[in-house]
Design a protein around this motif. Sequence first.
Motif, PDB file in Angstrom:
ATOM      1  N   SER A  26       0.831  -1.205   0.000  1.00 27.06           N
ATOM      2  CA  SER A  26       0.000   0.000   0.000  1.00 27.06           C
ATOM      3  C   SER A  26       0.866   1.256   0.000  1.00 27.06           C
ATOM      4  CB  SER A  26      -0.926   0.016   1.218  1.00 27.06           C
ATOM      5  OG  SER A  26      -1.732  -1.135   1.249  1.00 27.06           O
ATOM      6  N   LEU A  27       1.902   1.239   0.840  1.00 28.08           N
ATOM      7  CA  LEU A  27       2.818   2.385   0.881  1.00 28.08           C
ATOM      8  C   LEU A  27       3.511   2.581  -0.457  1.00 28.08           C
ATOM      9  CD1 LEU A  27       4.469   1.825   4.363  1.00 28.08           C
ATOM     10  CD2 LEU A  27       3.018   3.761   3.719  1.00 28.08           C
ATOM     11  N   GLU A  28       3.959   1.502  -1.054  1.00 26.95           N
ATOM     12  CA  GLU A  28       4.675   1.583  -2.330  1.00 26.95           C
ATOM     13  C   GLU A  28       3.774   2.149  -3.422  1.00 26.95           C
ATOM     14  OE1 GLU A  28       5.782   0.377  -6.275  1.00 26.95           O
ATOM     15  OE2 GLU A  28       4.239  -0.712  -5.175  1.00 26.95           O
ATOM     16  N   GLU A  29       2.559   1.648  -3.512  1.00 24.01           N
ATOM     17  CA  GLU A  29       1.627   2.138  -4.534  1.00 24.01           C
ATOM     18  C   GLU A  29       1.304   3.612  -4.318  1.00 24.01           C
ATOM     19  OE1 GLU A  29      -0.997  -1.839  -5.535  1.00 24.01           O
ATOM     20  OE2 GLU A  29      -1.362  -0.804  -3.645  1.00 24.01           O
ATOM     21  N   PHE A  30       1.031   3.953  -3.076  1.00 19.31           N
ATOM     22  CA  PHE A  30       0.670   5.328  -2.759  1.00 19.31           C
ATOM     23  C   PHE A  30       1.821   6.293  -3.034  1.00 19.31           C
ATOM     24  CE2 PHE A  30       0.405   8.921   0.133  1.00 19.31           C
ATOM     25  CZ  PHE A  30      -0.840   9.418  -0.207  1.00 19.31           C
ATOM     26  N   PHE A  31       3.032   5.920  -2.599  1.00 19.07           N
ATOM     27  CA  PHE A  31       4.144   6.845  -2.760  1.00 19.07           C
ATOM     28  C   PHE A  31       4.598   6.972  -4.208  1.00 19.07           C
ATOM     29  CE2 PHE A  31       4.461   7.004   1.836  1.00 19.07           C
ATOM     30  CZ  PHE A  31       4.589   8.378   1.970  1.00 19.07           C
ATOM     31  N   GLU A  32       4.251   6.027  -5.035  1.00 25.11           N
ATOM     32  CA  GLU A  32       4.498   6.244  -6.459  1.00 25.11           C
ATOM     33  C   GLU A  32       3.628   7.403  -6.945  1.00 25.11           C
ATOM     34  OE1 GLU A  32       5.685   3.758 -10.256  1.00 25.11           O
ATOM     35  OE2 GLU A  32       3.898   2.962  -9.275  1.00 25.11           O
ATOM     36  N   MET A  33       2.367   7.433  -6.535  1.00 21.50           N
ATOM     37  CA  MET A  33       1.486   8.532  -6.933  1.00 21.50           C
ATOM     38  C   MET A  33       1.942   9.845  -6.299  1.00 21.50           C
ATOM     39  SD  MET A  33      -0.489   7.219  -9.081  1.00 21.50           S
ATOM     40  CE  MET A  33       0.829   6.069  -9.456  1.00 21.50           C
ATOM     41  N   TYR A  34       2.424   9.783  -5.072  1.00 20.04           N
ATOM     42  CA  TYR A  34       2.950  10.966  -4.384  1.00 20.04           C
ATOM     43  C   TYR A  34       4.142  11.538  -5.154  1.00 20.04           C
ATOM     44  CZ  TYR A  34       4.748  13.719  -0.383  1.00 20.04           C
ATOM     45  OH  TYR A  34       5.190  14.718   0.441  1.00 20.04           O
ATOM     46  N   SER A  35       5.098  10.683  -5.481  1.00 16.81           N
ATOM     47  CA  SER A  35       6.286  11.172  -6.196  1.00 16.81           C
ATOM     48  C   SER A  35       5.945  11.600  -7.615  1.00 16.81           C
ATOM     49  CB  SER A  35       7.406  10.129  -6.185  1.00 16.81           C
ATOM     50  OG  SER A  35       7.019   8.963  -6.848  1.00 16.81           O
ATOM     51  N   TRP A  36       5.008  10.911  -8.259  1.00 19.50           N
ATOM     52  CA  TRP A  36       4.580  11.336  -9.599  1.00 19.50           C
ATOM     53  C   TRP A  36       3.974  12.737  -9.545  1.00 19.50           C
ATOM     54  CZ3 TRP A  36       1.824   6.830 -12.628  1.00 19.50           C
ATOM     55  CH2 TRP A  36       2.767   5.823 -12.901  1.00 19.50           C
TER      56      TRP A  36
END
Length: 188
Positions: free
Chosen positions: A110-120
């Motif tokens: 969940s963290l990995e998926e979310f932080f990809e959107m955050y960094s994008w």
Amino acid sequence: MKRIAVYCGASKGKNDIYMKEAYELGKYMAEQGYELIFGAGSVGIMGAIQDGVLDYGGRAIGVMPNMLNEREITSQNLTELILVDSMHERKFKMAELADAFVMAPGGAGSLEEFFEMYSWSQIGIHEKPIAIYNINQFFNPLSTMLQHMIDEGFIDDKYKSLAPLCDTPESLFETLNKYQPLGSRTYD
């Protein structure tokens, strides 16, 4: 904003409040006309949100990699199932379908998926709203970590409000609906 991607756990956690509040989030989404975009799992927080959406007449669109679908963890109650070849394709498809992104309690995935959107969002790949559903203050330590990263100069201060923590479905969607893309924000 109609479709909300929710990144969350396939586990239910140790406290019943996580499942209860996840179901309430799904119920609220359906009642307000939002569609759920999620990982298509039938168990844990994922399943609870889906059940809340579907029990109240909403739409739940699941995106599942073939490799996980073969393990039979895919929900059989989805409005629509989209099968993809890899986890990378899953994330891309969910990002493509969603108008906004929410993280609810979960684990490393969940963290990995979310932080990809955050960094994008930080680098301008998308300008969609992001928020965190902070059930039972689950993400308070993450908020502290993000502030530490800002304080130490690893995240620019202008990203401080990029992913706000929200404690209720109402505050979560109020935050998402008030979102201003970084390019249109003004800073003193």
